[in-house]
Write a protein that holds these residues in place. Structure first.
Motif, PDB file in Angstrom:
ATOM      1  N   VAL A 133       0.839  -1.204   0.000  1.00 43.69           N
ATOM      2  CA  VAL A 133       0.000   0.000   0.000  1.00 43.69           C
ATOM      3  C   VAL A 133       0.874   1.253   0.000  1.00 43.69           C
ATOM      4  O   VAL A 133       2.043   1.198   0.368  1.00 43.69           O
ATOM      5  CB  VAL A 133      -0.910   0.028   1.252  1.00 43.69           C
ATOM      6  N   PRO A 134       0.309   2.383  -0.440  1.00 46.18           N
ATOM      7  CA  PRO A 134       1.062   3.646  -0.376  1.00 46.18           C
ATOM      8  C   PRO A 134       1.217   4.127   1.065  1.00 46.18           C
ATOM      9  O   PRO A 134       0.538   3.631   1.967  1.00 46.18           O
ATOM     10  CB  PRO A 134       0.221   4.616  -1.202  1.00 46.18           C
ATOM     11  N   ARG A 191      14.339   2.861   8.360  1.00 46.54           N
ATOM     12  CA  ARG A 191      14.631   1.536   8.903  1.00 46.54           C
ATOM     13  C   ARG A 191      14.758   1.677  10.414  1.00 46.54           C
ATOM     14  O   ARG A 191      14.938   2.799  10.921  1.00 46.54           O
ATOM     15  CB  ARG A 191      15.917   0.970   8.303  1.00 46.54           C
ATOM     16  N   LEU A 192      14.660   0.546  11.111  1.00 39.82           N
ATOM     17  CA  LEU A 192      14.791   0.569  12.569  1.00 39.82           C
ATOM     18  C   LEU A 192      16.265   0.399  12.895  1.00 39.82           C
ATOM     19  O   LEU A 192      16.879  -0.587  12.508  1.00 39.82           O
ATOM     20  CB  LEU A 192      13.964  -0.568  13.169  1.00 39.82           C
ATOM     21  N   GLN A 193      16.831   1.387  13.592  1.00 38.67           N
ATOM     22  CA  GLN A 193      18.256   1.326  13.909  1.00 38.67           C
ATOM     23  C   GLN A 193      18.447   1.237  15.412  1.00 38.67           C
ATOM     24  O   GLN A 193      17.566   1.607  16.186  1.00 38.67           O
ATOM     25  CB  GLN A 193      18.964   2.581  13.382  1.00 38.67           C
ATOM     26  N   ARG A 203      15.653  -4.124   7.589  1.00 46.76           N
ATOM     27  CA  ARG A 203      15.823  -3.766   6.190  1.00 46.76           C
ATOM     28  C   ARG A 203      15.225  -2.384   5.945  1.00 46.76           C
ATOM     29  O   ARG A 203      14.399  -1.908   6.732  1.00 46.76           O
ATOM     30  CB  ARG A 203      15.159  -4.817   5.299  1.00 46.76           C
ATOM     31  N   THR A 204      15.644  -1.744   4.857  1.00 47.49           N
ATOM     32  CA  THR A 204      15.121  -0.426   4.534  1.00 47.49           C
ATOM     33  C   THR A 204      13.680  -0.553   4.050  1.00 47.49           C
ATOM     34  O   THR A 204      13.378  -1.428   3.230  1.00 47.49           O
ATOM     35  CB  THR A 204      15.986   0.233   3.452  1.00 47.49           C
ATOM     36  N   PHE A 205      12.805   0.316   4.564  1.00 49.59           N
ATOM     37  CA  PHE A 205      11.407   0.262   4.131  1.00 49.59           C
ATOM     38  C   PHE A 205      11.300   0.759   2.697  1.00 49.59           C
ATOM     39  O   PHE A 205      12.011   1.680   2.284  1.00 49.59           O
ATOM     40  CB  PHE A 205      10.506   1.143   5.004  1.00 49.59           C
ATOM     41  N   LEU A 206      10.353   0.150   1.956  1.00 47.86           N
ATOM     42  CA  LEU A 206      10.049   0.670   0.626  1.00 47.86           C
ATOM     43  C   LEU A 206       9.270   1.981   0.797  1.00 47.86           C
ATOM     44  O   LEU A 206       8.837   2.301   1.902  1.00 47.86           O
ATOM     45  CB  LEU A 206       9.208  -0.375  -0.119  1.00 47.86           C
ATOM     46  N   PRO A 207       9.075   2.741  -0.290  1.00 44.95           N
ATOM     47  CA  PRO A 207       8.373   4.027  -0.151  1.00 44.95           C
ATOM     48  C   PRO A 207       7.021   3.898   0.557  1.00 44.95           C
ATOM     49  O   PRO A 207       6.579   4.833   1.218  1.00 44.95           O
ATOM     50  CB  PRO A 207       8.201   4.476  -1.606  1.00 44.95           C
ATOM     51  N   GLY A 208       6.386   2.734   0.455  1.00 46.86           N
ATOM     52  CA  GLY A 208       5.105   2.551   1.143  1.00 46.86           C
ATOM     53  C   GLY A 208       5.225   2.546   2.658  1.00 46.86           C
ATOM     54  O   GLY A 208       4.230   2.640   3.364  1.00 46.86           O
ATOM     55  N   GLY A 209       6.429   2.447   3.160  1.00 42.49           N
ATOM     56  CA  GLY A 209       6.636   2.460   4.602  1.00 42.49           C
ATOM     57  C   GLY A 209       7.359   3.704   5.072  1.00 42.49           C
ATOM     58  O   GLY A 209       7.872   3.749   6.181  1.00 42.49           O
TER      59      GLY A 209
END
Lengths: 367, 323
Positions: A110-111, A279-281, A179-185
């Motif tokens: 989802v966006p 991302r969660l760091q 991991r890095t979130f996609l633009p939807g996240g």
């Protein structure tokens, strides 16, 4: 003569005294700058230009401000009920887990504007969960919430450390992060807001959570001063015995207050996790929970004051970072000193100047 | 290496890790029993570690370092007192503020003075408290069981370690067998009564805080010039808070404080040892569990599941003399 009971007009209580305390804090911070051989006035100028000079600087300043509004509100809500929540740091950290889980689950499908409401709820729920045990211990067992929330900062830190190193880490990578979130996240960057004022956001991570923070300010104001629950919280904060006489349930009010406080702290995670690094760091909160204490104190626990003092600390953070580029002798940690001084003078020593001001006020126009 | 050798080496490191906790928890004992909450233990430890390392580096004298550490911690204590006793400010806020000031100042000053990113210079051997071999340690080393324990756990520590253990009975004696101690405990329970007896609450609490600073100074000094040979950024790394947990876990009593600190030190040492190893039956236990265990235990205790931890009654409340 005892001056503690002499009433002062609001403009002195909420204007003059905090301002003088702030000046004292800056004076002593300036002494430190001077002691390491730099000119405090040049430093102040560089700091202000770095924080407010360009669109990008303003973007960074407002980015930090966003985090501090959330943690400041978190501390303030608890203080109104007479509870000192110094666990905002841990609650925000766990809130990051909530936000990240939502983002990791939804970002493929989802966006961002669909992910966002779920992420807000996730962050708030996890933040509240972190506050739930200390809240219950205070409500039912009478264990001091200050101590239990400190303990929970460390427990959360260990838990998150474990999860990031063992569970959420990307297989084959060294860095303990998700991991890095996609633009939807990822939350939308607020380029349009800055360009409305003719600036350029550039690389600054100012994002949609800034607007969420402002909405939360309004909601907290409504909660504290316009609802029955807020009235009960304030009664409890001023006098627990009076609250008990009035039939206000102690345990329930403490629980709800702490859950709201934890939830607000948890939402802070939206800003760095989904708004900036995607991302969660590890240790992403970076002390913002403790800054929340200063922000709340400076802002006299009122949402409007919290926005202003969060902005002040945002300026300090961003300006301090720029300052350390221009004056290598002053490290970024100078901000920590200034923070400490502000908490000391605006918080712990807030009554120091009052007797003198009362006397001056009486001499000039009062009596 | 057989199990006994492992046990001896873990015990040795448990003692070393528990000393800063012990000094700090005893420091907190004095202020909290006098009715002053002290979240600022962490900051005092950090500031005094920095001061001790600087002075020991410049003078090459460990005692001068110790003096500087103690002096700095007392200064921080007095600031805490000025805010929370004289100005009746919030004790928690004041503690948080001092932690920030210490965390920031040590790095800012350290970087400006030593140009090593917050590290101080390497302290020369004369500026450190080095290990002392107790008499007979080498003689009994071969004796089974007692020998290695004596030689590797009891002996071979530095002077401050022994002082730390001496401070336990001394603190007990001061708190429970002197007039000062009686009044100190009274002022933490009912300052009004102490005031009625004609004793100054303010001065008594200030004295308690000076003792707190004195002991916290030892803790910081131990970190920077006994355990290591320089000050490193954020060297205390939360030990002040663990000490606070130990103090609560010990229900604000000196001898239990020692056992709580030893327990927490042992957990720390055991976690270091367990890194990457697995236990029989259970398998590999995450080290984070051991790191969190002191705090979890303290919360369980506070919840009233292992006895009741009752803090001093007047703790956290600024005393206002009636007029």
């Amino acid at each position: 003569m005892n001056t503690a009971s002499v009433p002062l007009p609001a403009w002195i209580n909420y204007g003059v005294i905090p301002l003088l305390n702030l000046l004292l804090a800056f004076f002593f911070s300036g002494l430190v700058v001077w002691a390491i051989g730099e000119n405090p006035f040049d430093a102040l100028q560089l700091l202000l230009i770095g924080a407010l000079g360009r669109g990008e600087g303003i973007g960074f300043t407002l980015f930090y401000t966003t985090s501090f509004i959330f943690t400041g509100l978190s501390v303030a809500v608890a203080i109104h009920a007479g509870l000192f929540n110094i666990g905002s740091e841990g609650q925000a950290y766990l809130g990051g887990l909530g936000a990240a889980l939502v983002a990791l689950a939804l970002d493929r499908y989802v966006p961002w504007y669909v992910t966002m409401p779920f992420a807000v709820i996730g962050a708030a729920l996890f933040g509240a969960a972190c506050a739930a045990v200390p809240a219950w211990l205070q409500a039912k067992r009478g264990s001091h919430v200050v101590i239990t929330t400190i303990m929970f900062n460390f427990i959360t830190s260990s838990l998150m450390n474990y999860l990031l190193v063992r569970v959420l880490i990307v297989p084959g990578k060294m860095a303990p992060e998700s991991r890095t979130f996609l633009p939807g996240g990822q939350l939308q960057k607020l380029d349009w807001l800055i360009s409305m004022f003719g600036g350029k956001l550039g690389a600054a991570p100012l994002n949609f959570s800034f607007l969420i923070a402002l909405v939360m300010c309004f909601l907290v104001w409504v909660l504290i001063w316009r609802t029955k629950l807020g009235y009960e919280m304030r009664t409890l904060g001023i006098s627990p015995t009076a609250a008990s006489y009035a039939g206000i349930p102690y345990a329930k009010t403490v629980m709800i207050t702490m859950l709201i406080s934890g939830g607000l702290a948890g939402m802070m995670a939206l800003n760095p996790v989904m708004g900036a690094s995607a991302r969660l760091q590890i240790e992403f909160v970076g002390g913002a929970g403790f800054v929340g204490i200063a922000v709340s104190l400076m802002g006299r626990n009122h949402p409007a004051g919290i926005v202003l003092s969060a902005l002040l600390f945002g300026i300090l953070y961003q300006g301090g970072a720029e300052l350390s580029f221009d004056m290598p002798n002053i490290t970024r940690d100078m901000i920590v000193v200034i923070q400490g001084m502000v908490i000391l003078f605006a918080g712990a020593l807030e009554y120091m100047l009052r007797p003198a001001i009362v006397r001056a006020y009486q001499k000039i126009g009062g009596k | 290496m057989d199990y006994f050798d492992i046990f001896v080496s873990i015990m040795g490191s448990a003692i070393r890790l528990s000393i800063p906790l012990l000094f700090t928890a005893l420091a907190g004992l004095f202020s909290e029993r006098a009715g002053i909450f002290d979240i600022g233990l962490e900051g005092k430890m950090l500031a005094s570690a920095f001061a001790a390392a600087c002075v020991a580096y410049w003078t090459g004298n460990a005692w001068a370092g110790l003096g500087a550490g103690i002096g700095t911690a007392i200064l921080f204590s007095l600031l805490h007192g000025f805010a929370s006793i004289t100005n009746r400010g919030n004790q928690i806020v004041s503690g948080v503020a001092l932690n920030f000031v210490a965390a920031g100042l040590t790095i800012v000053l350290g970087t400006a003075w030593f140009q090593q990113g917050g590290r101080t210079g390497q302290v020369p051997p004369s500026g450190r408290f080095s290990a002392i071999t107790l008499p007979g340690a080498d003689l009994v080393r071969e004796v089974p069981i007692i020998g290695p324990l004596y030689a590797n756990v009891v002996s071979g520590n530095n002077l401050l370690t022994y002082i730390a253990f001496l401070m336990v009975p001394l603190s007990w004696w001061v708190l429970y067998r002197t007039r000062f101690g009686l009044r100190l405990r009274a002022v933490g329970e009912n300052p009004g009564a102490v005031d009625t007896a004609g004793i100054s609450v303010t001065w008594l609490r200030y004295r308690a805080l000076i003792v707190t600073g004195f002991l916290a100074g030892f803790a910081g000094t131990y970190l920077s010039i006994a355990q290591s040979a320089a000050f490193i950024n954020n060297m205390s790394a939360g030990k002040g808070y663990i000490a606070l947990a130990a103090l609560i876990f010990a229900k604000w009593k000196p001898v239990p404080v020692m056992f709580a600190c030893l327990l927490f030190g042992f957990l720390d040492a055991f976690a270091n040892f367990m890194q990457g190893k697995s236990l029989p039956l259970i398998g590999e236990v995450p080290v984070q569990i051991f790191q969190a265990l002191p705090y979890i235990l303290t919360c369980v205790l506070l919840a009233g599941f292992i006895g009741v931890a009752r803090p001093p009654k007047a703790g956290g409340v600024p005393y206002t003399k009636e007029r």
